[in-house]
Design an enzyme around this catalytic site. Structure first.
Site, short mmCIF file in Angstrom:
data_model
loop_
_atom_site.label_atom_id
_atom_site.label_comp_id
_atom_site.label_asym_id
_atom_site.label_seq_id
_atom_site.Cartn_x
_atom_site.Cartn_y
_atom_site.Cartn_z
CD1 TRP A 162 -2.96 1.47 0.75
CD2 TRP A 162 -1.48 2.41 2.11
NE1 TRP A 162 -3.44 2.71 1.08
CE2 TRP A 162 -2.55 3.31 1.92
CE3 TRP A 162 -0.43 2.80 2.94
CZ2 TRP A 162 -2.60 4.56 2.52
CZ3 TRP A 162 -0.47 4.05 3.54
CH2 TRP A 162 -1.55 4.91 3.34
CG HIS A 163 3.40 2.57 3.25
ND1 HIS A 163 2.76 1.67 4.05
CD2 HIS A 163 3.41 3.75 3.92
CE1 HIS A 163 2.41 2.27 5.18
NE2 HIS A 163 2.79 3.53 5.13
N GLY A 164 3.82 1.80 -1.33
CA GLY A 164 4.48 2.20 -2.56
C GLY A 164 4.76 1.04 -3.48
CE1 TYR A 173 4.19 7.94 6.00
CE2 TYR A 173 2.14 7.02 5.23
CZ TYR A 173 3.32 6.87 5.90
OH TYR A 173 3.65 5.66 6.45
CG PHE A 190 3.22 6.81 0.75
CD1 PHE A 190 4.16 6.23 -0.08
CD2 PHE A 190 3.63 7.29 1.96
CE1 PHE A 190 5.49 6.13 0.31
CE2 PHE A 190 4.94 7.20 2.37
CZ PHE A 190 5.87 6.62 1.53
#
Lengths: 375, 471
Positions: free
Chosen positions: B332-334, B468, B471
C-alpha cells in the site's frame, strides 16, 4: 482560561512578531538580494534572483546558469546585475530577459550559453512549484514568505548588517560590481599561491556524474535553438545589445565530452549558434581548462575569472590585472557566421594539441619520467 | 507534469496560500453562513472548498475523485438495499473495482518494470502520474462499503458522502476516518461551526504541526538526504545518523500532518481521530503499531488481519494473517520492492514479538524496538535495495567506524541536532499530552503560540510537500 481573550492575545502577539521580522528585513535588506556581493546558496538564489530582476534597474544584465551565477559574481550593484539562475533552462532565461526588458535603463545582456542548455530533455532545476513567473511578477503569495517573512533572509540581513557595521568600522566597504585591477591581481595571486579548489572526492564524483550526464547521448534540439534565437530577437527588438558567452570549460567536462564521444555534436551546435547570433567563445581546450587552481569545482571557475571575462566582454580591458588575467581576458574569441569554420578548425587544433600533450604525459608517467609541468 | 510557467496555486497546509488565504476564506464563509442561520449551505461550501483544495494540485484529478465517489456511493446504495438478502460477491466486486483503480495508478509502472521480459517487445513504460491521496481515499471508501454491508453505517446523502471522502483536512494523507466517526458530524451542519475555545485549540494544534513540519522534519530531511542519495559505503556514523534522521523526519512530518488535520477539523467543528501517540516510546513492535499511523493500523486490523485470522482455511491463522497484513501494508505504501520488504520485515517483527515469551528489561525492550523500526525505515527511505543494503551494512560498521568529512556527512552539529530531536521524540510530551496540561495564563499561552507559529511561518519559505503525499 478565557478563550476569547487568549485568542485575541494569540493574534496580537503573532502579528507583532511577524511584523518585527518583516521590519528588520525591510530596513536592512528588503528582499535579501542587495547584500554585499554575498551570493545566496543555490536554492535561495533561484528564489531571489527573479525579485532582483523585477526590481533592479541595471544597465547590464548577466543571465545564464550557475556558470554565470557563481562565476561572474558581481553582486547587485554598479549598474550590473548578475541574474544567473543555478540550473536554469532557456525558458527560464527567456522569462528573466522578458521581465528585464521592461527596465528602460537596460543597455546590454550578457547571456551565458553552454551546450547542455540546448539538450532536448534539459529540465534544469525547474522548481516544483514553477514559481518563477510568480516571482518575476512579485506575487505577494511567494514574495512575502520567500523574502520579508523568511528566516533565511533574516539571517542574511543579520550578516549584511554585521558586514556593514564592520566595514563602517574599518572604513573599507566590500567590493561589488566590477572589481578593480588591483583586486583582481591580488585575488588571482592568492588563488594560485593558496588553492581553494575542493579536493573532496565525493563532490568530484558528483560533478563527474553531472558532467557525464550532461553529455550522455548529447544532441541539440531545434526547439531549444528556436527559444534561444527568440530570446535574442526580443532583446534586440528592444534596442538591447546581446553578448553571448560560451563559458569556460574545465578538463573534467572536456573529458566527459570525449568519453561520451560527443565532441562532433558539440561542434555542430557551435556552428548553429554562430549562424543564429555572433558569440564570444571561452569554451573548449584552453590553458584555463588545465588550471584547476582557478576552478571552484570542476564545472565552475572562481568569480575572479568571471570578472576578468566580463571586463573583456564589456570592452573595459584589464590593464594592471596581471599576466594570468591578461591571458584570461584574451580567451573569449569572437565567433560569427563568417568566421565560424575557421574557429571550428582552431578548436580542433587546440583539442589535438591538448590530447597529444595528455598522451605524452601518460607515456611519461608510464616510463616514470617527470612530466612537463613538474618543472 | 505541468509545463513551465503554469504557476498554479498548490494548496499545501504549510504554505502561505493555505494559511493566510484559503483557510481564512473558508472559515470566514463558514462563520457568515452560521451567523445567517444558513446551515444547509455549509455542506456545499466545505465540499466546494475541498474540491478546490484537491484540484489545485491538478484539476484532472477532480475527474478521478469524482468518479470514485460516484461509483462508491452507488455501490453503497446497492449494498444497503441488499442487506435483507445479501448477495455473495457484491461487496467483493465493489472492493475489487476500488483496488483495480488503485492498482492502475499506483502499480502499473512497477508491474511493467518487473514483467518486462515477458511482455511483447516495443512496449513503452506507461507514464502514469499518481493522483494525490488516492491510497487514502480508496482505503476510506473500501472501509465504508464494508461498514454499509455490515450495518455499521447507513448511506448518507450524496453531498455528505462526497464531503466525507473529500474533506480537505484529511483528504491527502489521513487520518483515515471511519464513516461512523465522521459522517454523523458532517451530516449535522449546525455542528459545523467554531467558537473561541475551538479556535484556540485548533490553532494550537496547527501551530504545533506546522512547527514540527517546517522546522524539525524539513531540517532532518536535509540531514538524511545526502547520505541516502549519494553516500556510497557510508561509515557507521553516517549510516546511523542518516537512518535516525529519517526515522525522526518521517515521524515529525507525518504526525505534523495529522496535528494540522486535527487542528483544521476543530476550526470547522469536526473532531478527527488521533493518528500518533509518541510511537518511538513503544516497548515492543505491536505497541509501536498501536501508536504509529493509528487509523491505518486500525483499518488493517479490522478489515484485513481479523478476517484473515478468523478464516477457517488458515491453519497457522495468526502467523499467516500477520505476514499477509504487513505485506499488504508495505504494498500500500508504494510500488517498489523496498516497500514490500519493509512490510514483510514488520510482519516478521510482529511474529517474533508474538512468540517471544521472556520479558525483557524495559530499557532494552525500548531500545530494541526503536532500532528495529529504524532499520525498517532504511528500507522505507532508500530508493532501491542496493542503497538500503549499503546503508544497513554501514550501520553494522562494515564500511568502517571512522568519522569522515565528506559532503553531507554528519558532523558534530548535525549529530547534536539529531540526538536532541531523538530526545524530544522519546521524552517530551506529545501534542495531545500538552493539550491535557494547558497553560493557565492566557498571556503565556498566547506568547508560546506566537513563538511556535511565528517561527514556523518564517521557516516556510518554499514549502516542501509532506513525505506521505507520495503515497
Amino acid at each position: 482560561m478565557n478563550a476569547a481573550r487568549r485568542l485575541k492575545l494569540m493574534s496580537i502577539y503573532t502579528a507583532v512578531l511577524l511584523a518585527a521580522v518583516a521590519a528588520v528585513n525591510w530596513s536592512i535588506d528588503p528582499l535579501g538580494i542587495w547584500g554585499n556581493g554575498d551570493r545566496p546558496d543555490e536554492t535561495l538564489a533561484r528564489e531571489l534572483v527573479p525579485y532582483a530582476v523585477a526590481l533592479d534597474r541595471p544597465e547590464t544584465l548577466l543571465v545564464g546558469n550557475s556558470r554565470i551565477a557563481w562565476s561572474m559574481n558581481v553582486g547587485a550593484s554598479a549598474g550590473v546585475l548578475n541574474a544567473g539562475l543555478p540550473g536554469a533552462t532557456l525558458d527560464e532565461i527567456g522569462a528573466l530577459v522578458d521581465r528585464a526588458l521592461e527596465n528602460p535603463a537596460l543597455r546590454r545582456i550578457v547571456l551565458g550559453a553552454d551546450a547542455p542548455l540546448f539538450r532536448p530533455g534539459h529540465s534544469g532545476l525547474n522548481d516544483r512549484y514553477r514559481a518563477l513567473p510568480r516571482r518575476l511578477h512579485l506575487d505577494p503569495l511567494v514574495l512575502v514568505p520567500e523574502t520579508l517573512l523568511n528566516e533565511r533572509i533574516l539571517d542574511r540581513s543579520r550578516r549584511v548588517f554585521t558586514q556593514r557595521w564592520s566595514a563602517a568600522a574599518k572604513d573599507s566597504p566590500g567590493e561589488t560590481g566590477l572589481w578593480s585591477p588591483d583586486h583582481i591581481r591580488a585575488e588571482i595571486g592568492e588563488l594560485l599561491d593558496h588553492p581553494r579548489t575542493t579536493s573532496n572526492p565525493l563532490r568530484r564524483q558528483a560533478h563527474e556524474r553531472m558532467a557525464r550526464g550532461a553529455y550522455t547521448g548529447f544532441g541539440d534540439s531545434d526547439e531549444r535553438l528556436a527559444t534561444y534565437a527568440a530570446i535574442i530577437e526580443r532583446a534586440e527588438a528592444h534596442g538591447v545589445e546581446v553578448i553571448v558567452l560560451l563559458p569556460v570549460q574545465g578538463a573534467l567536462e572536456l573529458d566527459a565530452m570525449e568519453e561520451e564521444g560527443v565532441w562532433s555534436e558539440v561542434q555542430a551546435l557551435y556552428r548553429k549558434l554562430a549562424l543564429i547570433h555572433p558569440f564570444r567563445d571561452a569554451s573548449g581546450y584552453s590553458f584555463l581548462a588545465f588550471e584547476p587552481r582557478l576552478f571552484i569545482d570542476p564545472l565552475h571557475v572562481w568569480p575572479v575569472v568571471g570578472q576578468v571575462l566580463l571586463r573583456s566582454l564589456l570592452g573595459r580591458g584589464c590593464a594592471g590585472c596581471g599576466d594570468v588575467a591578461a591571458r584570461i581576458a584574451e580567451l573569449p574569441v569572437a565567433v560569427d557566421a563568417d568566421n565560424v569554420e575557421a574557429r571550428l578548425a582552431e578548436r580542433e587544433q587546440r583539442r589535438a594539441l591538448a590530447r597529444a600533450a595528455a598522451g605524452d604525459a601518460r607515456r611519461r608517467a608510464r616510463l616514470g619520467a617527470p612530466s612537463a609541468s613538474d618543472g | 507534469m505541468p509545463a513551465f510557467g503554469e504557476a498554479g496555486l498548490r494548496v499545501l497546509f504549510n504554505s502561505f496560500e493555505f494559511l493566510f488565504f484559503f483557510l481564512p476564506l473558508v472559515l470566514g464563509a463558514l462563520a457568515l453562513l452560521d451567523r445567517g442561520g444558513r446551515h444547509a449551505a455549509k455542506i456545499p461550501l466545505l465540499l466546494g472548498a475541498s474540491l478546490v483544495f484537491y484540484g489545485s494540485w491538478d484539476p484532472r484529478y477532480l475527474l478521478l475523485i469524482g468518479a470514485s465517489i460516484s461509483f462508491n456511493y452507488g455501490w453503497a446504495l446497492l449494498l444497503q438495499r441488499q442487506r435483507a438478502s445479501p448477495r455473495r460477491g457484491a461487496l467483493a466486486a465493489g472492493v475489487a473495482v476500488n483496488l483495480a483503480g488503485l492498482a492502475f495508478f499506483k502499480y502499473t509502472a512497477f508491474l511493467f518494470d518487473n514483467l518486462q521480459p515477458l511482455l511483447p517487445a516495443g512496449l513503452t513504460r506507461p507514464a502514469i502520474a499518481l493522483p494525490l491521496g488516492i491510497s487514502f481515499f480508496t482505503l476510506q471508501q473500501i472501509a465504508f462499503l464494508v461498514d454499509v454491508r455490515d450495518r455499521q453505517t447507513d448511506v448518507p446523502s450524496f453531498p455528505v458522502y462526497a464531503l466525507f471522502v473529500s474533506f480537505f483536512p484529511q483528504l491527502v494523507a489521513g487520518p483515515i476516518v471511519r464513516a461512523r466517526e465522521l459522517i454523523p458530524q458532517l451530516a449535522d451542519p449546525r455542528r459545523l461551526r467554531s467558537d473561541s475555545a475551538r479556535l484556540v485549540n485548533g490553532l494550537g494544534a496547527i501551530a504545533v504541526g506546522l512547527f514540527k513540519k517546517v522546522v524539525l522534519a524539513d531540517m532532518l530531511g536535509g540531514i538524511a538526504e545526502p547520505v541516502f542519495a549519494f553516500h556510497f559505503h557510508p561509515s557507521f556514523v553516517d549510516a546511523w545518523g542518516a537512518a535516525l534522521a529519517f526515522t525522526l523526519q518521517i515521524y515529525f512530518d507525518f504526525s505534523a500532518y495529522a496535528d494540522i488535520a486535527i487542528g483544521l477539523g476543530r476550526l470547522i467543528g469536526v473532531d478527527l481521530p488521533e493518528n500518533f501517540e509518541s510511537p518511538y516510546r513503544a516497548r515492543n513492535i505491536a505497541e509501536f503499531w498501536r501508536r504509529w499511523h493509528i487509523t491505518f493500523s486500525t483499518f488493517l486490523r479490522d478489515y484485513v488481519f481479523i478476517p484473515l485470522a478468523r478464516h477457517p482455511r488458515n491453519r497457522d491463522r495468526v502467523g499467516f494473517a500477520l505476514l499477509a497484513t504487513f505485506l499488504l501494508a508495505g504494498i500500500w505504501h508504494g510500488a517498489a520492492w523496498t516497500f514490500v520488504a519493509w512490510g514483510l520485515l514488520n510482519g516478521v517483527y510482529m511474529l517474533v514479538a508474538q512468540r517471544w515469551r521472556r520479558p525483557l528489561p524495559s530499557p532494552l525492550a525500548h531500545a530494541l524496538t526503536f532500532i528495529a523500526v529504524a532499520v525498517g525505515m532504511v528500507l522505507f527511505r532508500a530508493v532501491d535495495f542496493s542503497r538500503a543494503v549499503d546503508i544497513v551494512l554501514g550501520m553494522t560498521g562494515a564500511h568502517g567506524f571512522a568519522w569522515r568529512s565528506d559532503v553531507g556527512s554528519l558532523d558534530a552539529n548535525k549529530l547534536i541536532r539529531v540526538f536532541s530531536l531523538l530526545a524530544i521524540a522519546l521524552l517530551a510530551p506529545n501534542r495531545r499530552q500538552l493539550e491535557h496540561r494547558p497553560l493557565r495564563s492566557d498571556r503565556w499561552a498566547a506568547l508560546v503560540f506566537a513563538l511556535i507559529f511565528g517561527i514556523a511561518v518564517i521557516e516556510i519559505g518554499t514549502p516542501q510537500p509532506f513525505v506521505y503525499f507520495q503515497f
